[in-house]
Design an enzyme around this catalytic site. Sequence first.
Site, PDB file in Angstrom:
ATOM      1  N   GLY A 226       5.993  -3.080   5.325  1.00  0.00           N
ATOM      2  CA  GLY A 226       6.524  -4.439   5.275  1.00  0.00           C
ATOM      3  C   GLY A 226       6.344  -5.042   3.894  1.00  0.00           C
ATOM      4  O   GLY A 226       7.264  -5.605   3.335  1.00  0.00           O
ATOM      5  N   THR A 457      -0.846  -0.013   7.587  1.00  0.00           N
ATOM      6  CA  THR A 457      -2.126  -0.182   6.907  1.00  0.00           C
ATOM      7  C   THR A 457      -3.246   0.613   7.552  1.00  0.00           C
ATOM      8  O   THR A 457      -4.238   0.915   6.908  1.00  0.00           O
ATOM      9  CB  THR A 457      -2.525  -1.661   6.978  1.00  0.00           C
ATOM     10  OG1 THR A 457      -2.470  -2.053   8.363  1.00  0.00           O
ATOM     11  CG2 THR A 457      -1.584  -2.532   6.181  1.00  0.00           C
ATOM     12  N   GLY A 498      -5.595  -9.468   7.081  1.00  0.00           N
ATOM     13  CA  GLY A 498      -5.576  -8.949   8.453  1.00  0.00           C
ATOM     14  C   GLY A 498      -6.937  -8.517   8.949  1.00  0.00           C
ATOM     15  O   GLY A 498      -7.465  -9.065   9.927  1.00  0.00           O
ATOM     16  N   ARG A 574     -17.541  -4.140   1.956  1.00  0.00           N
ATOM     17  CA  ARG A 574     -17.787  -2.913   2.712  1.00  0.00           C
ATOM     18  C   ARG A 574     -16.458  -2.313   3.169  1.00  0.00           C
ATOM     19  O   ARG A 574     -15.567  -3.033   3.643  1.00  0.00           O
ATOM     20  CB  ARG A 574     -18.644  -3.257   3.925  1.00  0.00           C
ATOM     21  CG  ARG A 574     -19.176  -2.079   4.681  1.00  0.00           C
ATOM     22  CD  ARG A 574     -20.302  -2.579   5.570  1.00  0.00           C
ATOM     23  NE  ARG A 574     -20.700  -1.624   6.574  1.00  0.00           N
ATOM     24  CZ  ARG A 574     -20.965  -1.971   7.838  1.00  0.00           C
ATOM     25  NH1 ARG A 574     -20.853  -3.230   8.209  1.00  0.00           N
ATOM     26  NH2 ARG A 574     -21.341  -1.050   8.692  1.00  0.00           N
ATOM     27  N   ASN A 577     -12.703   1.754   6.848  1.00  0.00           N
ATOM     28  CA  ASN A 577     -12.255   3.141   7.037  1.00  0.00           C
ATOM     29  C   ASN A 577     -11.861   3.712   5.678  1.00  0.00           C
ATOM     30  O   ASN A 577     -10.760   3.452   5.182  1.00  0.00           O
ATOM     31  CB  ASN A 577     -11.073   3.196   8.006  1.00  0.00           C
ATOM     32  CG  ASN A 577     -10.653   4.633   8.307  1.00  0.00           C
ATOM     33  OD1 ASN A 577     -11.286   5.592   7.829  1.00  0.00           O
ATOM     34  ND2 ASN A 577      -9.612   4.790   9.090  1.00  0.00           N
ATOM     35  N   GLN A 584      -4.414   2.638   1.071  1.00  0.00           N
ATOM     36  CA  GLN A 584      -3.956   1.295   0.724  1.00  0.00           C
ATOM     37  C   GLN A 584      -4.025   1.079  -0.782  1.00  0.00           C
ATOM     38  O   GLN A 584      -3.107   0.535  -1.392  1.00  0.00           O
ATOM     39  CB  GLN A 584      -4.845   0.248   1.391  1.00  0.00           C
ATOM     40  CG  GLN A 584      -4.526  -0.007   2.830  1.00  0.00           C
ATOM     41  CD  GLN A 584      -3.368  -0.965   2.939  1.00  0.00           C
ATOM     42  OE1 GLN A 584      -2.224  -0.595   2.720  1.00  0.00           O
ATOM     43  NE2 GLN A 584      -3.647  -2.200   3.277  1.00  0.00           N
ATOM     44  N   GLU A 651      -3.720  -5.591  -1.093  1.00  0.00           N
ATOM     45  CA  GLU A 651      -2.796  -5.886  -2.175  1.00  0.00           C
ATOM     46  C   GLU A 651      -3.360  -5.646  -3.565  1.00  0.00           C
ATOM     47  O   GLU A 651      -2.622  -5.542  -4.543  1.00  0.00           O
ATOM     48  CB  GLU A 651      -2.306  -7.346  -2.036  1.00  0.00           C
ATOM     49  CG  GLU A 651      -1.307  -7.466  -0.913  1.00  0.00           C
ATOM     50  CD  GLU A 651      -1.171  -8.879  -0.368  1.00  0.00           C
ATOM     51  OE1 GLU A 651      -0.215  -9.545  -0.736  1.00  0.00           O
ATOM     52  OE2 GLU A 651      -2.018  -9.288   0.435  1.00  0.00           O
TER      53      GLU A 651
HETATM   54 MO1  MOS Z   1       1.530  -9.287   1.816  1.00  0.00          MO
HETATM   55  S1  MOS Z   1       2.935  -9.780   0.352  1.00  0.00           S
HETATM   56  O1  MOS Z   1       0.688 -10.775   1.834  1.00  0.00           O
HETATM   57  O2  MOS Z   1       2.400  -9.076   3.231  1.00  0.00           O
END
Ligand code: MOS
Length: 686
Positions: A226, A457, A498, A574, A577, A584, A651
């Site tokens: 996404g 993710t 998340g 920490r 995984n 990522q 990110e």
């Molecule tokens: Mo990311 S651009 O915050 O889905």
Amino acid sequence: MTNAIGTSTARVDGIAKVTGTAQYAYEHPFTDPVYLHPVQATVARGAVDTFRSDKAESVDGVLAVLSPWNAPRLADVSDPELSLLQGPEVRFRGQIIGAVIATTPEIARHAQSLVEVEYTTDDHDTVLRADHPDRYPEDDPQTIGDDVDEKLSSAQLVIDQRYSTPEEHNTPMEPHTAVALWDPAEQHLTLTTATQGPHSVVDTLAPLLGLEPQQLRVVSPHVGGGFGSKAAPHGHDLVAALGALALPGRAVKYAVTRQQGFVFVGYRSPTRQHLRLGARCDGTLTAIDHESFSQVSPAGTFSESASSISASMYAADARRLVHHLVPLDVPPPHWMRAPGEAPGMFALEVAMDELAVAAGIDPVELRIRNDPDRDPATGNRWTSRRLVECLHEGARQFGWRDRDPHPGIRRDGEWLIGTGMASATYPHVMSPGTKVTIRHDGGGRYTVRTGAADIGTGAWTTLTLISADALRVSRERVTMEIGDSSLPTATVAGGSSGTTSWGSAIVATAEAFRRQHGDDPEAGAQTTGGVSEDPLAEGYTAASFGAHFVEVRVHPGTGEVRVPRMRGVFSIGRVINPRTVRSQLLGGMVMGLSMALHEKSVRDPRFGHVVTQDLATYHVPVNADIEDMDASWLDETDELATPMGSRGAGEIGIVGSAAAIANAVYHATGTRVRDLPITPPALVRD
Ligand code: MOS
């Protein structure tokens, strides 16, 4: 006490994915589905005058043609991006102005081409310029500390340069898709859609459609990428829902084509940036003046605020940040991995490299000298700021120490060799509001339910590990249920928030479960809990940090840039995984390489649309472009940030990586490129 967290764990949904049984939005089985193809505006600004659909309607298999006038009416038309088929206005080229629904996708697509549309057109403008007459500041300039202009005029060293980043489009492997089914008897809409947040889709779409939240269920168990483009519903969701309302009882399927993915599902605005750094001879920053510009659409409000990154990154006596918006006749920009931070950090970290050269100081040392003890924007303490350790560890892994700072002198045959580096940061974001239900299934097995989203993710797995430790059982005893708005409310997978937000809610709910049911709960014992506020203590700032080190080879005859080596070292709290975190971080670094060397959406100012609307002309790296790349992290726990000790990691990999490549290209060639992407014409020598 178990320690599932920190154990490298294969994805719990891995077998379903590789065997093709994991259902993506378009693949959910429905009886007798029908297919939608939109009619798109062929002008950049104006209004639909006539919309003749008789030829389309006469095609065998066509069930409905929706126009700006006959489509179901929305209850709320205040969101211009989603107020589709409600009137004649055309705000950008490619806007959805109609839809054909037919028994096959081919019939729908063909019939759509038979719709005859006439327009009234207005002049349009799609070109971002920093001196655009309609530009306006998004907010008052953020000034911190002393007067910037005074500090700049008295500075021993000044870097005063302009930088630009291009328009970019997310190109997830799974294009955006939506399937909508209206059950007239139950007055209930089901929408299976590729989304980063099932509940946020309900929150946005239910009021527009005039539905109560419980009349709309959003299903999204697996999402094929996404990067932000699926963080909010876009036109495809809305038009599929309108189609379903027009054809009660039929599942209306719409798969956005790759070309349409370059129109109405969001993109990164281009930026123009002006940076002025003032420093003493020893490289200590006295002033940071960061001015940025991005475009905004008449159909949306999203802003790619690039200058904000300079608020907290380095110490300086004086600081001024301002972001300007330029209204253009373009589709709404939206999130793309590290929106604001990625383009902003490109400019800041290239400017820092220019300062290192001007001061004759090693670029790693320059950053260490300007590392702030406290958050410069607020005066807050850091929960943990270990950028300097990332820099040292990255330099050690990379073998930075013996670097000759002079550019354009290392060669391997015809190739020029250079190395470069840049810092990285991404704010720690906790979105309160997630609810979780934990049920003891008997025999020490638990089901943990929340409406989180795994967009590739690894959230299915990460949340399983967090649940296992919180419930003090092995991960095999935990069954996660995510990706459905019929589960307890969860916040969106965005802003690298998340794991932080959902994980914190899981830990809080597990504690509540134990308080309620004790250590030996009965089968069926159940608790619903969550976190309603960010636990970060007053007076603290939390952020993730990192350092990128890059080697490039540049061919002076062709201008080709290769990246044989890339190392990233990160401070992300920490690691839940290691296996998926590494992916990522590497994914972010690949995206940074792509930003540096490949990606650029070319918008044709004559017609207002992006012409590079496929993966042949919109360049992204392939395997052959990625050579020796690795990511690692410091061993740490940040319990001030989250109860797991983790911080955001989704990110930060893209932040700074494009600058590190640009800085390495400078070191290889002596040519400073300030406009992305770096393409051969900038580097070819006679
Ligand atoms: Mo990311 S651009 O915050 O889905």
